[in-house]
Design a protein around this motif. Sequence first.
Motif, PDB file in Angstrom:
ATOM      1  N   GLY A  26      -0.101  -1.810  -3.747  1.00 22.44           N
ATOM      2  CA  GLY A  26      -1.543  -2.004  -3.772  1.00 22.44           C
ATOM      3  C   GLY A  26      -1.994  -3.437  -3.567  1.00 22.44           C
ATOM      4  O   GLY A  26      -3.123  -3.778  -3.897  1.00 22.44           O
ATOM      5  N   VAL A  58      -3.538  -6.348  -1.658  1.00 21.92           N
ATOM      6  CA  VAL A  58      -4.435  -6.519  -0.519  1.00 21.92           C
ATOM      7  C   VAL A  58      -4.172  -7.897   0.070  1.00 21.92           C
ATOM      8  O   VAL A  58      -4.340  -8.912  -0.605  1.00 21.92           O
ATOM      9  CB  VAL A  58      -5.915  -6.366  -0.937  1.00 21.92           C
ATOM     10  N   ASP A  73       0.579  -0.954   2.367  1.00 25.29           N
ATOM     11  CA  ASP A  73      -0.579  -1.555   1.691  1.00 25.29           C
ATOM     12  C   ASP A  73      -1.671  -1.907   2.697  1.00 25.29           C
ATOM     13  O   ASP A  73      -2.859  -1.714   2.416  1.00 25.29           O
ATOM     14  CB  ASP A  73      -0.172  -2.817   0.929  1.00 25.29           C
ATOM     15  N   LYS A 120      -3.559   1.194   3.801  1.00 19.63           N
ATOM     16  CA  LYS A 120      -4.372   1.769   2.732  1.00 19.63           C
ATOM     17  C   LYS A 120      -5.581   0.909   2.395  1.00 19.63           C
ATOM     18  O   LYS A 120      -6.609   1.430   1.961  1.00 19.63           O
ATOM     19  CB  LYS A 120      -3.517   1.988   1.483  1.00 19.63           C
ATOM     20  N   SER A 121      -5.460  -0.411   2.574  1.00 22.71           N
ATOM     21  CA  SER A 121      -6.564  -1.301   2.188  1.00 22.71           C
ATOM     22  C   SER A 121      -7.384  -1.796   3.373  1.00 22.71           C
ATOM     23  O   SER A 121      -8.473  -2.329   3.183  1.00 22.71           O
ATOM     24  CB  SER A 121      -6.024  -2.510   1.414  1.00 22.71           C
TER      25      SER A 121
END
Length: 183
Positions: free
Chosen positions: A44, A46, A74, A77-78
């Motif tokens: 997770g 960023v 990551d 997803k971000s």
Amino acid sequence: MNRAERGPGRDRDDEGRARSARPRDGLGRPLPYGAEGVPRQPEGVVRDPGETLREAQRLLDAGMPFHAHEVFEDAWKSGPASERDLWQGLAQLAVGLTHAARGNTAGGARLLRRGADRLTGGAELAAAAGYGIDAAGLVAWARALAERVGGADGGTGDAGAGGAGAGLDAAAEAPRLRSADSR
């Protein structure tokens, strides 16, 4: 907390999601509990695209493509939805290299081809160019490696369908993500 203290069942994180606590080697393979492993990439995180590419390249150069894949994960997803295929394609290249290094040549070749295909779209090429990513070079690298390890038809390669054979040297095969003038 060690495994005995956690009790029976799967390892879980603080939110209750299944998350293996076993240490991993440089190719992401689980090691026995208590063994010395490679530090995991935090999930997770960023990063901006430049940081993502620098960290992923560092991991690829160190022979840890599984961990580079997590950095790309990551990013997809971000990051913006318009760049999802770019980051997923890069992650697939890293996982393809991981499988080939583990000796799973058929799976590695398949993932390398899938990642190369994902990087050939117009939006992906535009985003890649904006970040200095050598998409054309990566596609050529992935297809050539897939051919070498898995054959033109995605066959089993040297290690067979089960992938039990010794793999290639991930660090020696690591691709360059960016063109020399972009670094």
